[in-house]
Write a protein that holds these residues in place. Structure first.
Motif, short mmCIF file in Angstrom:
data_model
loop_
_atom_site.label_atom_id
_atom_site.label_comp_id
_atom_site.label_asym_id
_atom_site.label_seq_id
_atom_site.Cartn_x
_atom_site.Cartn_y
_atom_site.Cartn_z
N SER A 135 0.84 -1.21 0.00
CA SER A 135 0.00 0.00 0.00
C SER A 135 0.87 1.25 0.00
O SER A 135 0.58 2.22 -0.72
N THR A 136 1.93 1.25 0.79
CA THR A 136 2.86 2.38 0.81
C THR A 136 3.47 2.58 -0.57
O THR A 136 3.53 3.71 -1.08
N ALA A 137 3.92 1.50 -1.18
CA ALA A 137 4.52 1.58 -2.52
C ALA A 137 3.54 2.16 -3.53
O ALA A 137 3.90 3.01 -4.34
N ARG A 138 2.30 1.71 -3.48
CA ARG A 138 1.29 2.19 -4.44
C ARG A 138 0.99 3.67 -4.24
O ARG A 138 0.86 4.43 -5.20
N LEU A 139 0.87 4.10 -2.97
CA LEU A 139 0.58 5.52 -2.70
C LEU A 139 1.73 6.42 -3.15
O LEU A 139 1.50 7.50 -3.70
N ILE A 140 2.94 5.98 -2.92
CA ILE A 140 4.10 6.77 -3.36
C ILE A 140 4.18 6.77 -4.88
O ILE A 140 4.43 7.81 -5.50
N ALA A 141 3.96 5.62 -5.50
CA ALA A 141 4.00 5.51 -6.96
C ALA A 141 3.00 6.47 -7.61
O ALA A 141 3.31 7.12 -8.62
N GLU A 142 1.80 6.55 -7.04
CA GLU A 142 0.79 7.47 -7.57
C GLU A 142 1.30 8.90 -7.59
O GLU A 142 1.11 9.63 -8.56
N GLU A 143 1.95 9.33 -6.51
CA GLU A 143 2.48 10.69 -6.43
C GLU A 143 3.61 10.92 -7.43
O GLU A 143 3.80 12.04 -7.90
N LEU A 144 4.36 9.88 -7.71
CA LEU A 144 5.49 9.99 -8.64
C LEU A 144 5.07 9.86 -10.10
O LEU A 144 5.87 10.12 -11.00
N GLY A 145 3.85 9.40 -10.34
CA GLY A 145 3.43 9.13 -11.71
C GLY A 145 4.02 7.83 -12.23
O GLY A 145 4.12 7.61 -13.44
N TYR A 146 4.40 6.95 -11.32
CA TYR A 146 4.96 5.64 -11.67
C TYR A 146 3.79 4.67 -11.80
O TYR A 146 2.94 4.60 -10.92
N PRO A 147 3.74 3.89 -12.89
CA PRO A 147 2.60 2.98 -13.07
C PRO A 147 2.52 1.91 -11.96
O PRO A 147 3.47 1.15 -11.76
N ILE A 148 1.40 1.87 -11.28
CA ILE A 148 1.21 0.92 -10.19
C ILE A 148 1.37 -0.51 -10.69
O ILE A 148 1.89 -1.37 -9.98
#
Length: 173
Positions: free
Chosen positions: A62-75
């Motif tokens: 969940s932490t990885a997904r939330l950070i990825a969203e902010e970075l524009g990194y594809p979940i």
């Protein structure tokens, strides 16, 4: 070649849900707030991982997904690696040595105490990684397998409490 390793300790976990396995424990409301905060800070600093690897534990993913969203990194590109759950600093270092040489920036999302131990191995001034802490290490290294052989050229440690306390800056160990 410049290589950046970003270690992210998962956000604050919920202790309210009884009967869940350790892997299934979710983030607490504070963890759900802190992960996007830290992801936003990384985005403003221009950090964009070529690869995000996460522990399979619910709170880490969940932490990885939330950070990825902010970075524009594809979940959908977040990779899960079981070695990021319940391992040790040596195993984490072995993992980094296996990374493809074409990768310039890699983010690992996982747990303590192994993340603090790995961070401390790169910079002895890092003695603790609070929940949702982000430790970033920059190396001039020809390969990922050579990270342990030389000190990093740059080290930053950032965590949510710095921002709640009004300090608003990264700690440079």
């Amino acid at each position: 070649m410049k290589r950046t390793l970003v270690l992210v300790r998962h956000g604050k976990l919920s202790r309210e849900e009884e009967g869940l396995s350790d892997r299934a424990r979710p983030l607490a409301p504070r963890g759900l707030r802190d992960a996007p905060l830290m992801g936003g800070r990384l985005a403003r600093e221009g950090v964009m991982p070529d690869l995000i690897l996460s522990s399979p534990a619910c709170r880490a993913l969940s932490t990885a997904r939330l950070i990825a969203e902010e970075l524009g990194y594809p979940i959908s590109r977040i990779a899960v690696d079981d070695r990021l759950y319940g391992s040790d600093a040596d195993t984490l270092l072995e993992m980094t040595g296996e990374l493809a040489e074409t990768l310039g920036c890699v983010m690992l999302v996982g747990h303590d105490p192994e993340f603090t131990a790995l961070a401390r191995s790169f910079c002895g001034k890092i003695t603790r990684m609070p929940t949702c802490a982000v430790a970033r290490f920059t190396f001039e290294a020809p390969s990922w397998s050579e990270l342990a052989a030389q000190p990093p050229k740059g080290v930053t440690l950032d965590y949510p409490k710095l921002h709640r306390d009004g300090q608003g800056h990264k700690h440079r160990p």
